[in-house]
Write an enzyme that holds these catalytic residues in place. Structure first.
Site, mmCIF file in Angstrom:
data_model
loop_
_atom_site.group_PDB
_atom_site.id
_atom_site.type_symbol
_atom_site.label_atom_id
_atom_site.label_comp_id
_atom_site.label_asym_id
_atom_site.label_seq_id
_atom_site.Cartn_x
_atom_site.Cartn_y
_atom_site.Cartn_z
ATOM 1 N N ASP A 135 0.827 -1.219 0.000
ATOM 2 C CA ASP A 135 0.000 0.000 0.000
ATOM 3 C C ASP A 135 0.858 1.265 0.000
ATOM 4 O O ASP A 135 0.365 2.354 -0.277
ATOM 5 C CB ASP A 135 -0.962 0.008 1.205
ATOM 6 C CG ASP A 135 -0.281 -0.057 2.563
ATOM 7 O OD1 ASP A 135 0.959 -0.108 2.632
ATOM 8 O OD2 ASP A 135 -1.018 -0.060 3.588
ATOM 9 N N LYS A 164 9.222 -0.038 -5.132
ATOM 10 C CA LYS A 164 8.076 -0.945 -5.323
ATOM 11 C C LYS A 164 7.122 -0.370 -6.380
ATOM 12 O O LYS A 164 6.559 -1.103 -7.191
ATOM 13 C CB LYS A 164 7.323 -1.155 -3.996
ATOM 14 C CG LYS A 164 8.055 -1.977 -2.964
ATOM 15 C CD LYS A 164 8.317 -3.423 -3.368
ATOM 16 C CE LYS A 164 7.069 -4.263 -3.445
ATOM 17 N NZ LYS A 164 7.399 -5.698 -3.708
HETATM 18 P P1 NAD Z 1 11.236 -9.852 3.861
HETATM 19 O O1 NAD Z 1 12.276 -8.792 3.833
HETATM 20 O O2 NAD Z 1 10.899 -10.520 5.142
HETATM 21 O O3 NAD Z 1 11.632 -11.015 2.832
HETATM 22 C C1 NAD Z 1 12.149 -10.770 1.569
HETATM 23 C C2 NAD Z 1 12.756 -12.064 1.036
HETATM 24 O O4 NAD Z 1 13.259 -11.811 -0.278
HETATM 25 C C3 NAD Z 1 13.943 -12.567 1.876
HETATM 26 O O5 NAD Z 1 13.830 -13.946 2.072
HETATM 27 C C4 NAD Z 1 15.151 -12.234 1.010
HETATM 28 O O6 NAD Z 1 16.235 -13.130 1.205
HETATM 29 C C5 NAD Z 1 14.566 -12.347 -0.375
HETATM 30 N N1 NAD Z 1 15.296 -11.560 -1.375
HETATM 31 C C6 NAD Z 1 15.732 -10.272 -1.263
HETATM 32 N N2 NAD Z 1 16.370 -9.904 -2.386
HETATM 33 C C7 NAD Z 1 16.321 -10.962 -3.237
HETATM 34 C C8 NAD Z 1 16.793 -11.191 -4.565
HETATM 35 N N3 NAD Z 1 17.450 -10.240 -5.223
HETATM 36 N N4 NAD Z 1 16.553 -12.387 -5.130
HETATM 37 C C9 NAD Z 1 15.896 -13.363 -4.455
HETATM 38 N N5 NAD Z 1 15.460 -13.212 -3.195
HETATM 39 C C10 NAD Z 1 15.648 -12.019 -2.597
HETATM 40 O O7 NAD Z 1 9.956 -9.189 3.192
HETATM 41 P P2 NAD Z 1 8.407 -9.496 3.464
HETATM 42 O O8 NAD Z 1 7.951 -8.622 4.564
HETATM 43 O O9 NAD Z 1 8.206 -10.953 3.534
HETATM 44 O O10 NAD Z 1 7.782 -8.928 2.106
HETATM 45 C C11 NAD Z 1 7.567 -9.776 0.986
HETATM 46 C C12 NAD Z 1 6.947 -8.962 -0.125
HETATM 47 O O11 NAD Z 1 5.702 -8.419 0.315
HETATM 48 C C13 NAD Z 1 7.788 -7.763 -0.561
HETATM 49 O O12 NAD Z 1 7.691 -7.639 -1.944
HETATM 50 C C14 NAD Z 1 7.155 -6.576 0.146
HETATM 51 O O13 NAD Z 1 7.345 -5.404 -0.598
HETATM 52 C C15 NAD Z 1 5.705 -7.005 0.141
HETATM 53 N N6 NAD Z 1 4.864 -6.477 1.234
HETATM 54 C C16 NAD Z 1 5.279 -6.569 2.539
HETATM 55 C C17 NAD Z 1 4.436 -6.121 3.553
HETATM 56 C C18 NAD Z 1 4.820 -6.231 5.008
HETATM 57 O O14 NAD Z 1 4.107 -5.689 5.861
HETATM 58 N N7 NAD Z 1 5.887 -6.920 5.369
HETATM 59 C C19 NAD Z 1 3.175 -5.567 3.231
HETATM 60 C C20 NAD Z 1 2.806 -5.481 1.885
HETATM 61 C C21 NAD Z 1 3.657 -5.952 0.893
HETATM 62 O O1 DAU Z 2 2.455 -0.841 4.497
HETATM 63 C C1 DAU Z 2 3.110 -1.992 4.053
HETATM 64 C C2 DAU Z 2 4.568 -1.907 4.442
HETATM 65 O O2 DAU Z 2 4.628 -2.142 5.846
HETATM 66 C C3 DAU Z 2 5.449 -2.896 3.685
HETATM 67 O O3 DAU Z 2 5.431 -2.576 2.323
HETATM 68 C C4 DAU Z 2 6.883 -2.857 4.225
HETATM 69 O O4 DAU Z 2 7.664 -3.855 3.581
HETATM 70 C C5 DAU Z 2 6.838 -3.131 5.707
HETATM 71 O O5 DAU Z 2 8.142 -3.055 6.253
HETATM 72 C C6 DAU Z 2 5.910 -2.148 6.416
HETATM 73 O O6 DAU Z 2 6.473 -0.806 6.363
HETATM 74 P P1 DAU Z 2 6.370 0.184 7.622
HETATM 75 O O7 DAU Z 2 7.416 1.209 7.500
HETATM 76 O O8 DAU Z 2 4.973 0.635 7.819
HETATM 77 O O9 DAU Z 2 6.706 -0.893 8.781
HETATM 78 P P2 DAU Z 2 7.637 -0.800 10.082
HETATM 79 O O10 DAU Z 2 7.361 -2.017 10.893
HETATM 80 O O11 DAU Z 2 9.052 -0.493 9.754
HETATM 81 O O12 DAU Z 2 7.040 0.456 10.849
HETATM 82 C C7 DAU Z 2 5.663 0.513 11.205
HETATM 83 C C8 DAU Z 2 5.422 1.858 11.869
HETATM 84 O O13 DAU Z 2 6.103 1.891 13.119
HETATM 85 C C9 DAU Z 2 5.965 3.025 11.079
HETATM 86 O O14 DAU Z 2 5.082 4.120 11.212
HETATM 87 C C10 DAU Z 2 7.308 3.340 11.734
HETATM 88 C C11 DAU Z 2 7.065 2.954 13.177
HETATM 89 N N1 DAU Z 2 8.233 2.444 13.924
HETATM 90 C C12 DAU Z 2 8.966 1.434 13.364
HETATM 91 C C13 DAU Z 2 10.062 0.931 13.996
HETATM 92 C C14 DAU Z 2 10.896 -0.176 13.363
HETATM 93 C C15 DAU Z 2 8.546 2.959 15.171
HETATM 94 O O15 DAU Z 2 7.861 3.857 15.698
HETATM 95 N N2 DAU Z 2 9.634 2.450 15.800
HETATM 96 C C16 DAU Z 2 10.425 1.486 15.271
HETATM 97 O O16 DAU Z 2 11.433 1.085 15.922
#
Ligand code: NAD
Ligand code: DAU
Length: 356
Positions: A135, A164
């Site tokens: 998002d 992204k």
């Molecule tokens: P993550 O960082 O936990 O995992 C990413 C994985 O990709 C890891 O296992 C890493 O080793 C692998 N990777 C990184 N670079 C690579 C490459 N060049 N080739 C092959 N593998 C590679 O991330 P996540 O939180 O699991 O997110 C997964 C996907 O979902 C991402 O595309 C992220 O943008 C998307 N996403 C994440 C969230 C969230 O809240 N975490 C929300 C919405 C979308």
């Molecule tokens: O919205 C989807 C995204 O959510 C994904 O695309 C990203 O991959 C994922 O990492 C996540 O991004 P955020 O930046 O929202 O997530 P994060 O957990 O890093 O932070 C969540 C919120 O908390 C953000 O407003 C920053 C705040 N934060 C984060 C950390 C690590 C703190 O206040 N303290 C912290 O130490």
């Protein structure tokens, strides 16, 4: 029939692989992951002896490797989870984000386009490329703004979200120009098991238990929209199964929360499930620290399209999902400590030898 999953040793990809293989009659998964700091094969320990899980360590930007894997395994779908995913890291060093999220997605699309172009008509018709996105590409909302729909303007604000957004545009262009059968999902913030403790929820749980400060950025009033990771996985399965080609589906659980509220909830759950030895609340460990540069104030996802078109809805409420998550971290201190020390890399060597 095989699925090629990229990034399947990460948080969401790992949960997806586990949930996929738990389905009766599930097709095998070819899991391509570079194993960056965020990739952890220990997450996949329960399927390490399962013949339906084939793990390959490699980079989505490696065109030769991709061509070979596609030719050998002939997947019926490619699901792209692989990415650099942490906003704070993208602020400190954006280059890896451009390399993997932009160039990597481009190379993957090119390899898939060549493979798909050579398929027999029936296989070509059935093939899908599903791109997992976020998002954050839509930018930041003010209080009172309507939640992001799929047609919201792209306004990425961090190097992560810009990379992204670029990948989403490439995926869209490959459908429009080459007819590649793509699907894109844009999901809100995930939480749940196997979440790397650099992100808000696992970091707060792990720091609280270690007696460390709980660092809340700025005033803590930034809003995120939270979804239990297994609900994200079920949405992806549903979009893969029935999504309309070229369409974008927002995924979210209508759970907007301010960061400080999340941290309070975690402290209260820990007070209940594992009280501090001194009888004080974990809330006492909260500290307000310097804000993230360019910090987006609010995200909110309108997931009505996914619900109305494909009938998807989340199984967990925030209350049930966050309790399960805290429980999981309390029950799995070994996973956390090995991730933090990097010791899982030794475990991978022992478990998989030179194959991983
Ligand atoms: P993550 O960082 O936990 O995992 C990413 C994985 O990709 C890891 O296992 C890493 O080793 C692998 N990777 C990184 N670079 C690579 C490459 N060049 N080739 C092959 N593998 C590679 O991330 P996540 O939180 O699991 O997110 C997964 C996907 O979902 C991402 O595309 C992220 O943008 C998307 N996403 C994440 C969230 C969230 O809240 N975490 C929300 C919405 C979308
Ligand atoms: O919205 C989807 C995204 O959510 C994904 O695309 C990203 O991959 C994922 O990492 C996540 O991004 P955020 O930046 O929202 O997530 P994060 O957990 O890093 O932070 C969540 C919120 O908390 C953000 O407003 C920053 C705040 N934060 C984060 C950390 C690590 C703190 O206040 N303290 C912290 O130490």
């Amino acid at each position: 029939m095989t699925l090629l999953v990229t990034g399947g040793a990460g948080f969401i990809g790992g949960n997806f692989v586990l949930d996929w293989l738990a389905q009766p009659g599930a097709e095998p998964v070819l899991n391509l992951d570079k194993l960056t700091y965020a990739g952890n094969l220990e997450t996949l320990a329960s399927v390490s002896q399962d013949a339906r899980h084939i793990f390959v360590q490699g980079d989505i930007a490696d065109a030769e490797l991709l061509a070979r894997l596609l030719a050998e395994h002939r997947p019926r779908a490619v699901l792209n989870f692989a990415a650099e995913s942490h906003v704070d890291r993208s602020i400190l060093g954006p280059e890896d984000f451009i390399q993997t999220n932009v160039l990597g997605t481009f190379r993957l699309l090119e390899a898939v386009r060549a493979y798909w172009g050579g398929l027999e008509p029936a296989a070509k018709e059935a093939f899908r490329f599903l791109h997992v996105s976020t998002d954050e590409v839509y930018g930041s909302l003010a209080a009172g703004d309507a939640a992001f729909t799929e047609t919201h303007r792209y306004e990425p604000n961090s190097p992560y979200s810009a990379s992204k957004a670029a990948s989403d545009h490439l995926v869209r262009a490959y459908h429009h120009t080459y007819g590649l059968p793509v699907l894109t999902t844009n999901c809100s913030n995930n939480y749940g098991p196997f979440h790397f403790p650099e992100k808000l929820i696992p970091l707060m749980i792990v720091n609280a238990l270690a007696g460390k400060p709980l660092p809340v950025y700025g005033d803590g009033m930034q809003i995120r929209d939270w979804l239990y990771v297994k609900d994200h996985c079920s949405a992806i399965r549903r979009v893969l199964e029935a999504g309309r080609l070229g369409e974008v589906y927002n995924v979210g659980g209508w759970n907007e929360k301010a960061n400080i509220e999340i941290v309070h909830t975690l402290c209260d759950l820990l007070d209940e499930l594992q009280p501090r030895a001194d009888g004080q609340s974990y809330r006492g460990q909260i500290t307000h620290v310097t804000d993230r540069p360019g910090h987006d104030r609010r995200y909110a996802i309108d997931a009505r399209k996914l619900h109305e078109e494909l009938g998807w809805r989340p199984a967990e409420t925030f209350e049930s999902g966050i309790r399960k998550t805290v429980r999981w971290y309390l029950d799995n201190p070994g996973w956390v400590s090995r991730v933090q020390s990097g010791a899982y890399r030794d475990w991978v060597q022992t478990q998989y030898g030179s194959d991983a």
